[in-house]
Design a protein around this motif. Structure first.
Motif, mmCIF file in Angstrom:
data_model
loop_
_atom_site.group_PDB
_atom_site.id
_atom_site.type_symbol
_atom_site.label_atom_id
_atom_site.label_comp_id
_atom_site.label_asym_id
_atom_site.label_seq_id
_atom_site.Cartn_x
_atom_site.Cartn_y
_atom_site.Cartn_z
ATOM 1 N N THR A 162 0.766 -1.249 0.033
ATOM 2 C CA THR A 162 0.033 -0.162 -0.059
ATOM 3 C C THR A 162 0.816 1.210 0.093
ATOM 4 O OG1 THR A 162 0.075 0.121 2.500
ATOM 5 C CG2 THR A 162 -1.968 -1.095 1.333
ATOM 6 N N ALA A 163 2.012 1.313 0.353
ATOM 7 C CA ALA A 163 2.820 2.324 0.539
ATOM 8 C C ALA A 163 2.134 3.456 1.413
ATOM 9 C CB ALA A 163 3.224 2.967 -0.858
ATOM 10 N N GLU A 164 1.618 2.840 2.422
ATOM 11 C CA GLU A 164 0.860 3.521 3.738
ATOM 12 C C GLU A 164 2.105 4.263 4.283
ATOM 13 O OE1 GLU A 164 -2.447 2.574 6.511
ATOM 14 O OE2 GLU A 164 -3.171 2.083 4.327
ATOM 15 N N PRO A 165 1.901 5.508 4.988
ATOM 16 C CA PRO A 165 3.118 5.994 5.741
ATOM 17 C C PRO A 165 2.742 5.410 7.245
ATOM 18 C CG PRO A 165 1.828 7.766 4.789
ATOM 19 C CD PRO A 165 1.436 6.615 4.277
ATOM 20 N N LEU A 166 3.959 5.027 7.824
ATOM 21 C CA LEU A 166 3.705 4.390 9.250
ATOM 22 C C LEU A 166 4.195 5.373 10.091
ATOM 23 C CD1 LEU A 166 2.802 1.712 10.592
ATOM 24 C CD2 LEU A 166 5.461 1.251 10.578
ATOM 25 N N THR A 167 3.524 5.930 11.260
ATOM 26 C CA THR A 167 3.931 6.851 12.107
ATOM 27 C C THR A 167 5.180 6.416 13.015
ATOM 28 O OG1 THR A 167 2.631 6.342 14.079
ATOM 29 C CG2 THR A 167 2.009 8.061 12.429
ATOM 30 N N ALA A 168 6.016 7.048 13.508
ATOM 31 C CA ALA A 168 7.252 6.601 14.391
ATOM 32 C C ALA A 168 6.636 5.922 15.659
ATOM 33 C CB ALA A 168 8.076 7.648 14.854
ATOM 34 N N GLU A 169 5.496 6.165 16.121
ATOM 35 C CA GLU A 169 5.091 5.805 17.531
ATOM 36 C C GLU A 169 4.425 4.291 17.034
ATOM 37 O OE1 GLU A 169 3.054 9.367 18.526
ATOM 38 O OE2 GLU A 169 3.414 8.672 20.755
ATOM 39 N N THR A 170 3.930 4.306 15.930
ATOM 40 C CA THR A 170 3.390 2.616 15.467
ATOM 41 C C THR A 170 4.437 1.900 15.074
ATOM 42 O OG1 THR A 170 1.360 3.820 14.733
ATOM 43 C CG2 THR A 170 1.693 1.547 13.938
ATOM 44 N N ALA A 171 5.658 2.570 14.582
ATOM 45 C CA ALA A 171 6.688 1.787 14.078
ATOM 46 C C ALA A 171 7.318 1.078 15.213
ATOM 47 C CB ALA A 171 7.715 2.643 13.309
ATOM 48 N N ALA A 172 7.367 1.669 16.478
ATOM 49 C CA ALA A 172 7.987 1.592 17.853
ATOM 50 C C ALA A 172 6.959 0.574 18.403
ATOM 51 C CB ALA A 172 8.095 2.777 18.632
ATOM 52 N N ASP A 173 5.660 0.813 18.449
ATOM 53 C CA ASP A 173 4.728 -0.374 19.012
ATOM 54 C C ASP A 173 4.850 -1.496 18.345
ATOM 55 O OD1 ASP A 173 3.727 1.487 20.557
ATOM 56 O OD2 ASP A 173 1.902 2.086 19.425
ATOM 57 N N TRP A 174 5.008 -1.751 16.828
ATOM 58 C CA TRP A 174 5.382 -2.848 16.355
ATOM 59 C C TRP A 174 6.611 -3.421 16.371
ATOM 60 C CZ3 TRP A 174 2.748 -1.899 10.712
ATOM 61 C CH2 TRP A 174 1.352 -1.775 10.850
ATOM 62 N N GLY A 175 7.488 -2.722 16.797
ATOM 63 C CA GLY A 175 8.898 -3.398 16.922
ATOM 64 C C GLY A 175 9.802 -2.921 15.671
ATOM 65 N N LEU A 176 9.302 -2.348 14.785
ATOM 66 C CA LEU A 176 10.075 -2.049 13.553
ATOM 67 C C LEU A 176 11.230 -1.136 13.988
ATOM 68 C CD1 LEU A 176 9.993 -2.199 10.484
ATOM 69 C CD2 LEU A 176 8.950 0.053 10.385
ATOM 70 N N ILE A 177 11.183 -0.191 14.945
ATOM 71 C CA ILE A 177 12.181 0.620 15.629
ATOM 72 C C ILE A 177 12.409 0.296 16.952
ATOM 73 C CG2 ILE A 177 12.182 2.084 13.592
ATOM 74 C CD1 ILE A 177 10.739 4.125 15.590
ATOM 75 N N TRP A 178 13.278 1.019 17.689
ATOM 76 C CA TRP A 178 13.435 0.791 19.082
ATOM 77 C C TRP A 178 12.626 1.715 19.693
ATOM 78 C CZ3 TRP A 178 14.348 -1.520 23.298
ATOM 79 C CH2 TRP A 178 14.954 -0.903 24.342
ATOM 80 N N GLN A 179 12.673 3.145 19.601
ATOM 81 C CA GLN A 179 11.770 4.042 20.228
ATOM 82 C C GLN A 179 11.431 5.352 19.403
ATOM 83 O OE1 GLN A 179 14.543 5.387 23.270
ATOM 84 N NE2 GLN A 179 13.629 3.982 24.677
ATOM 85 N N ALA A 180 10.139 5.889 19.585
ATOM 86 C CA ALA A 180 9.684 7.059 19.198
ATOM 87 C C ALA A 180 9.991 8.284 20.230
ATOM 88 C CB ALA A 180 8.384 7.101 18.615
ATOM 89 N N LEU A 181 10.519 9.143 20.027
ATOM 90 C CA LEU A 181 10.892 10.201 20.929
ATOM 91 C C LEU A 181 10.377 11.368 20.512
ATOM 92 C CD1 LEU A 181 14.567 9.200 21.076
ATOM 93 C CD2 LEU A 181 12.861 8.882 23.043
#
Ligand code: LHQ
Length: 258
Positions: A162-181
């Protein structure tokens, strides 16, 4: 196209084409690669911090670089072989931690370069976009490998298709990244983390990085054998002796990375 500075063991690398949201042209590819190579070669570099100048982190490949209206048939496989893949391999094989501070939008290969780093922090205003589907391409720069491993096939496919944008906070919730600050906290916290790692037992940290990466393709028996081999190596390090001595003496350790 890339700024760099080395301070207290931290090599900070800033993608610097802010007018183009730090999208990759050939010069920026080669400049980033040269900095990762420097991190391999220079023993004074004990951690790397990658970020972007201006309001974006990286918008992937510079789409203005190759205009399809010119009529030429492009070979994007060659672009990957020549530019992205060697850099990705250098990042993964670097025996030193790479922290990514995603300061703004990370799109296409820009998102996947971020995900190839070892610890990813992002500003809450940043977004991750697997933009490839919008222009008829497939996720590259390691994304087709890292996405399903980090967040599972269901989420990986939906993001990529879909190329849908993912927010940093969702990325962190999903474990895609370590932290959204919070935006103002991103660079101070990323710098503090990089400094902490650079002053740490970097030989052991490098072995840890390699071991966790190997787990992606090893079975348990193989991995247990690898833990023996690398723990043997870590156990012979000055930093192990120092870490245990400092613990017994109830003082802070002074690690050297040896
Ligand atoms: C750009 C770019 C860009 C050039 C923003 N290029 N100028 C591998 C192998 C070989 C070839 C192909 O690709 C790959 C891998 C890939 O990375 S494919 C994916 C390439 N990236 C994209 O498709 C993302 C394109 N960009 C966007 O969708 C938007 O710019 C995002 C969503 C990232 C940000 O949107 P906005 O915040 O609204 O910013 P903007 O679109 O207004 O961009 C600001 C400027 O940066 C603008 O220039 P201008 O002169 O109008 O101010 C853009 O044209 C330029 N820019 N991305 N990839």
């Amino acid at each position: 196209p890339v700024l760099s500075s080395l301070k207290d063991g931290v090599l900070t690398v800033t993608l610097n084409r802010p007018d183009k949201l730090n999208s990759f042209n050939e010069d920026m590819h080669l400049a980033l690669r040269a900095q990762i190579q420097r991190a391999h070669d220079d023993p004074d570099v004990r951690a790397v911090l990658i970020t972007g100048a201006g309001r974006g982190f990286c918008a992937g490949q510079d789409l203005g670089d190759r205009d399809p209206r010119s009529g030429e048939t492009p070979d994007l496989g060659k672009t990957l072989e020549t530019f992205y893949n060697p850099t990705l391999r250098l990042m993964r094989s670097l025996n030193k931690p790479i922290i990514c501070a995603v300061n703004g939008v990370a799109a296409g290969a820009g998102a996947n370069i971020a995900l190839a780093c070892d610890i990813v922090l992002a500003a809450k205003s940043a977004k991750f976009i697997q933009a490839f589907a919008k222009i008829g391409l497939i996720p590259d720069a390691g994304g087709s490998w890292s996405l399903p491993r980090l967040i599972g096939e269901a989420r990986a496919k939906a993001l990529a298709l879909t190329a849908e944008p993912l927010t940093a906070e969702t990325a962190a919730d999903w474990g895609l990244i370590w932290q959204a600050l919070d935006d103002a906290e991103l660079m101070p916290q990323a710098q503090a983390l990089a400094a902490q790692l650079a002053q740490g037992p970097t030989l052991g940290l490098g072995l840890t990085k390699q071991l966790i990466q190997e787990a992606a393709t090893n079975d348990l028996d193989t991995q247990l054998d690898r833990e023996c081999a690398l723990q043997r190596q870590a156990g012979r390090s000055d930093d192990y002796a120092e870490g245990v001595t400092a613990f017994l003496e109830k003082r802070a350790p002074r690690f050297t990375g040896h």
